[in-house]
Design a protein around this motif. Structure first.
Motif, short mmCIF file in Angstrom:
data_model
loop_
_atom_site.label_atom_id
_atom_site.label_comp_id
_atom_site.label_asym_id
_atom_site.label_seq_id
_atom_site.Cartn_x
_atom_site.Cartn_y
_atom_site.Cartn_z
N THR A 25 31.01 4.08 13.52
CA THR A 25 31.83 3.64 14.65
C THR A 25 31.35 2.29 15.17
OG1 THR A 25 32.53 4.18 16.92
CG2 THR A 25 30.34 4.92 16.26
N PRO A 26 32.27 1.45 15.64
CA PRO A 26 31.84 0.23 16.31
C PRO A 26 31.27 0.51 17.69
CG PRO A 26 34.23 0.42 16.36
CD PRO A 26 33.73 1.53 15.48
N GLY A 27 31.42 1.74 18.18
CA GLY A 27 30.85 2.10 19.47
C GLY A 27 31.74 3.07 20.23
N TYR A 28 31.26 3.49 21.39
CA TYR A 28 32.00 4.39 22.26
C TYR A 28 32.91 3.61 23.20
CZ TYR A 28 28.50 7.74 20.66
OH TYR A 28 27.69 8.54 19.89
N LEU A 29 33.88 4.30 23.75
CA LEU A 29 34.76 3.64 24.73
C LEU A 29 33.95 3.11 25.91
CD1 LEU A 29 37.79 6.11 24.84
CD2 LEU A 29 37.69 3.87 23.72
N ARG A 68 31.50 14.54 31.27
CA ARG A 68 32.82 14.00 30.91
C ARG A 68 32.85 13.79 29.41
NH1 ARG A 68 31.73 8.99 29.56
NH2 ARG A 68 30.04 7.86 30.57
N PRO A 69 34.03 13.86 28.79
CA PRO A 69 34.13 13.66 27.34
C PRO A 69 33.79 12.23 26.96
CG PRO A 69 36.31 13.88 28.34
CD PRO A 69 35.32 14.20 29.41
N LYS A 70 33.23 12.08 25.76
CA LYS A 70 32.75 10.80 25.25
C LYS A 70 33.68 10.33 24.14
CE LYS A 70 28.79 11.08 23.17
NZ LYS A 70 27.31 11.24 23.00
N GLY A 71 34.29 9.16 24.29
CA GLY A 71 35.28 8.67 23.34
C GLY A 71 34.65 7.88 22.21
N VAL A 72 34.94 8.29 20.97
CA VAL A 72 34.41 7.64 19.77
C VAL A 72 35.53 6.85 19.11
CG1 VAL A 72 33.25 7.98 17.55
CG2 VAL A 72 32.83 9.59 19.43
N ARG A 73 35.29 5.55 18.89
CA ARG A 73 36.28 4.70 18.23
C ARG A 73 36.02 4.69 16.72
NH1 ARG A 73 35.61 -0.71 19.54
NH2 ARG A 73 33.53 -0.37 20.42
N ILE A 74 37.07 4.92 15.94
CA ILE A 74 36.97 4.87 14.48
C ILE A 74 37.94 3.79 13.97
CG2 ILE A 74 37.27 6.11 12.31
CD1 ILE A 74 34.87 7.06 13.98
N GLY A 84 30.16 15.28 26.17
CA GLY A 84 29.29 14.27 26.77
C GLY A 84 28.29 14.88 27.73
N SER A 85 27.07 14.31 27.78
CA SER A 85 26.00 14.88 28.59
C SER A 85 26.21 14.64 30.08
CB SER A 85 24.66 14.27 28.17
OG SER A 85 24.67 12.87 28.33
N THR A 86 27.14 13.76 30.47
CA THR A 86 27.36 13.47 31.88
C THR A 86 28.43 14.37 32.50
OG1 THR A 86 29.03 11.81 31.33
CG2 THR A 86 26.75 11.06 31.52
N ALA A 112 28.03 2.60 28.04
CA ALA A 112 26.89 3.33 28.62
C ALA A 112 26.54 4.55 27.78
CB ALA A 112 27.21 3.73 30.05
N ASP A 113 27.53 5.08 27.06
CA ASP A 113 27.27 6.26 26.23
C ASP A 113 26.45 5.93 24.98
OD1 ASP A 113 28.62 8.11 27.84
OD2 ASP A 113 30.55 7.62 26.93
N GLU A 114 26.29 4.65 24.69
CA GLU A 114 25.59 4.26 23.47
C GLU A 114 24.07 4.29 23.62
OE1 GLU A 114 27.15 0.53 22.09
OE2 GLU A 114 29.23 1.23 22.24
N GLN A 115 23.59 4.42 24.84
CA GLN A 115 22.14 4.40 25.07
C GLN A 115 21.46 5.51 24.27
OE1 GLN A 115 21.03 4.63 29.17
NE2 GLN A 115 18.85 4.39 28.77
N GLY A 116 20.51 5.13 23.43
CA GLY A 116 19.75 6.09 22.66
C GLY A 116 20.44 6.59 21.41
N ARG A 117 21.68 6.19 21.15
CA ARG A 117 22.41 6.70 19.99
C ARG A 117 22.36 5.75 18.80
NH1 ARG A 117 21.44 11.04 20.24
NH2 ARG A 117 22.59 11.18 18.30
N PHE A 118 21.96 4.50 19.02
CA PHE A 118 21.94 3.53 17.94
C PHE A 118 20.57 2.87 17.85
CE2 PHE A 118 26.32 3.99 19.22
CZ PHE A 118 26.98 4.10 18.01
N LEU A 119 20.27 2.39 16.66
CA LEU A 119 18.96 1.79 16.39
C LEU A 119 19.16 0.54 15.56
CD1 LEU A 119 15.76 2.21 16.25
CD2 LEU A 119 16.21 3.29 14.04
#
Length: 512
Positions: free
Chosen positions: A365-369, A169-175, A165-167, A372-379
Motif C-alpha cells: 500500500t502507498p499508505g493509510y487514509l 475507528r476503522p483504518k482505511g488501506v489504499r490499494i 483500528g486500535s483507536t 497517523a495510522d502509519e506510525q510503527g507500521r512501516f520501516l
C-alpha cells in the motif's frame, strides 16, 4: 513509451468478456448475470457516476447485482471503490464514508434505507438503480452511458478497504492500480484458470480476498458463484450442482463443512484448485479437505490487506507438508517475486531464521487514509520502505516461511483481522470499567474472550451495545466478570494469566 496508465482491475473483466463467449459472469441464487449484461450495466451506471464527477464510490449493497455491477461501474468511471456492507452498524459505515471522502454511493434497497443515518447530512451522489424513482436518487440514462471504460493512472488508488483500528475507528488501506496489476499478473503466470472453471465467491465484498474471487474468475472468462449460507449444510451437493472447480475460503470453512458431514472421502471430486487464506491453516484440516477433494491442488495463501490480497503462497504436498509444518500449521511459502523481505528480531536486528516478517515491493500500500495510522507500521531500510506485518515467521528452506503467530494485539477470527484494543475500547464505551480482550483457541478455532471489571452486567446487554458499534464478526463470544485484573512484575495487566484462565474455561469438560 510508458504512459503512466494502467488497465486497472476492470480490464480483467474486459478480457473475460472476450473469453467467455457470452457466458455467466456471476451467479447469485437463482439469478445468473452474463458478461455482456454486466458490462452493459457497468457502462450505464459508470456513465452516470462519471457525469456526476464521482472520484470515490462507496458500494453499499449486499452480494447481488447492485454490488457487482456497482463495483465494476465505479472502476469503469475511473473512480476509487470503497466496498461497504449494509449489515454493519450505520455509525461505523459513516466513519468509513467520511474517512474515504466518498462522493457517490451505489446502494441496494437495504443500503438506501440506511443512508440518512450513514451520511448524517453529508451530500453525495446516490445511485440506487433497483429502488424506483426517488427525488434524492440519480437515475442512470442511456444517453450518459460510457462508450468504453475510462483509462486510469497507474498511481491512482483502485480501492480502499477498512481494517480494525486500535483507536476505536476503522483504518482505511489504499490499494493502487499498479499493485493490483502486479498481483494478478503473478497469479496469471501461476495458475491455469480457463472459461470452463467455476469459482466460489465466499468472501464478503469488503474483504480483500473477494478481489481474488472476482478478478481471477473474470480474468479467465469464468463465472463466480456466490455461496449462500445454506450451501454449507451440504457443500458436496451445492458444488456438484454449480460445477465448482475453484474454491477459496478461510480455513474455518473446513471445520464447518466437516461438521455438516461434507468431508467424506471423494465428496468434492470436481474441484481442481482449493485456496485458503485469512487464518492459520492446519495440517489436520488440509488433510481432511484433500481426502474430500482428491483431484484438487491445495494452496495456503498469506497476506495482510496492506500487501494486496496475498503476497506469498505454499502448495500442499501430502507427504512433505506434514513433515515440515511447524506446530501443525501449513507453511505460508515463498514471498511473491519482485518483493524483498526481512525477518527482524529483538531491537529490529535482522535474524536469518526467525522474527517479524517485513515486506517491501510493488504490492505494498502507498499508505493509510490517515497518515497517523502509519506510525510503527512501516520501516525504512536499505533505501526501501517495508511493511511490518506484525507476524512472527521462521525460515523453512525450500518450504519458504512458517507462520508462528502475531507479535501484537491483532488476532484472526473466522478470517476477520481483529485489533483487540478496538474491542476493548468499544467495551469501555459500552459502560464497563475496563476490559481485556483475548484470542483463545476453542473448538471452532480462535474465539474472542473478554474479561471485564466494574459492575457485573448481563451478557446480552453487552452484546446488544456492541452491535451498535462493531461488525458481527468482531463481537466476542465469551465474557467473564472479575473484580480486578492480575498484574505482572512490571505492574502491567498479566494477559498471559488471563489467557490461561480463558483457555481453562473453554476446555471441554472431562468425560465421566
Amino acid at each position: 513509451m510508458d504512459t503512466g496508465l494502467t488497465g486497472g482491475p476492470h480490464t480483467r473483466f474486459l478480457r473475460g468478456l472476450e473469453l467467455s463467449g457470452g457466458g455467466v459472469a456471476v451467479h447469485v441464487g437463482d439469478q445468473a448475470l452474463s458478461y455482456p449484461r454486466l458490462h452493459e450495466l457497468a457502462l450505464l451506471w459508470g456513465g452516470a457516476l462519471a457525469e456526476a464527477g464521482a472520484r470515490t464510490v462507496g458500494v453499499l449493497a449486499g452480494k447481488g447485482v447492485t454490488a457487482y455491477a456497482g463495483i465494476l461501474a465505479g472502476l469503469y468511471a475511473g473512480a476509487t471503490i470503497v466496498p461497504l456492507r449494509p449489515d454493519f452498524p450505520a455509525a461505523r459505515t459513516g466513519q468509513m464514508v467520511e474517512a474515504a471522502g466518498v462522493d457517490a454511493i451505489v446502494a441496494d434497497a437495504r443500503g438506501l434505507a440506511l443512508l440518512p443515518e450513514v451520511l448524517g447530512g453529508r451530500q453525495v451522489t446516490v445511485l440506487a438503480p433497483d429502488c424506483g424513482d426517488q427525488p434524492s436518487v440519480v437515475r442512470p440514462r442511456a444517453s450518459q452511458a460510457l462508450a468504453a471504460p475510462v483509462s486510469t493512472p497507474a498511481s491512482d488508488t483502485a480501492y480502499v478497504l477498512f481494517t480494525s483500528g486500535s483507536t476505536g475507528r476503522p483504518k482505511g488501506v489504499r490499494i493502487g492500480h499498479a499493485a493490483v496489476d502486479h498481483y494478478f499478473g503473478l497469479l496469471d503466470a501461476r495458475y491455469d484458470f480457463t472459461p470452463d472453471d467455476v469459482f466460489s465467491q465466499t468472501f464478503d465484498l469488503n474483504f480483500d480476498c473477494a478481489m481474488f474471487d472476482l478478478f481471477c474468475a473474470w480474468g479467465a472468462g469464468a463465472p463466480a458463484v456466490v455461496l449462500p449460507g445454506g450451501a454449507y449444510r451440504n457443500l458436496p451437493r451445492f458444488a456438484a450442482e454449480r460445477g465448482l472447480t475453484v474454491w477459496f475460503s478461510t480455513p474455518s470453512a473446513i471445520d464447518l463443512v466437516r461438521r455438516t458431514g461434507g468431508l467424506t472421502p471423494g465428496a468434492l471430486p470436481g474441484l481442481r484448485w482449493s485456496f485458503f487464506a485469512g487464518e492459520a491453516l492446519t495440517v489436520r484440516d488440509t488433510a481432511d479437505w484433500r481426502a474430500a477433494a482428491g483431484s484438487s491442488i491445495v494452496e495456503n495463501l498469506y497476506g495482510p490487506t496492506e500487501l494486496t490480497v496475498t503476497v506469498s503462497g505454499y502448495r500442499w504436498d501430502d507427504v512433505e507438508t506434514p513433515r515440515v509444518a511447524v506446530n501443525g500449521v501449513v507453511p505460508i511459502g515463498a514471498v511473491h517475486a519482485g518483493h524483498d523481505h526481512v525477518l527482524l528480531g529483538a531491537g529490529d536486528v535482522p535474524d536469518p531464521d526467525e522474527g517479524e516478517l517485513c515486506i517491501a515491493g510493488p504490492q505494498m500500500t502507498p499508505g493509510y487514509l490517515d497518515p497517523a495510522d502509519e506510525q510503527g507500521r512501516f520501516l525504512d531500510r536499505d533505501g526501501k520502505r517495508f511493511y511490518r506485518t506484525g507476524d512472527r515467521c521462521r525460515r523453512l528452506g525450500d518450504a519458504g516461511l512458517a507462520y508462528l503467530g502475531r507479535l501484537d494485539s491483532q488476532v484472526q477470527v473466522l478470517g476477520w483481522r481483529i485489533e483487540l484494543t478496538e474491542v476493548e475500547h468499544a467495551l469501555r464505551d459500552c459502560g464497563v470499567q475496563d476490559a481485556v480482550a483475548l484470542g483463545v483457541a476453542g473448538e471452532a478455532g480462535t474465539e474472542l474472550f473478554v474479561f471485564y471489571t466494574g459492575g457485573e452486567r448481563p451478557v446480552l446487554e453487552m452484546v446488544r451495545a456492541l452491535r451498535a458499534v462493531l461488525p458481527e464478526g468482531v463481537i466476542p463470544r465469551h465474557y467473564r466478570h472479575v473484580d480486578e485484573f492480575p498484574l505482572n512484575s512490571n505492574r502491567k495487566i498479566d494477559r498471559k494469566t488471563l489467557a490461561a484462565r480463558a483457555a481453562e474455561l473453554l476446555a471441554p469438560a472431562p468425560v465421566g
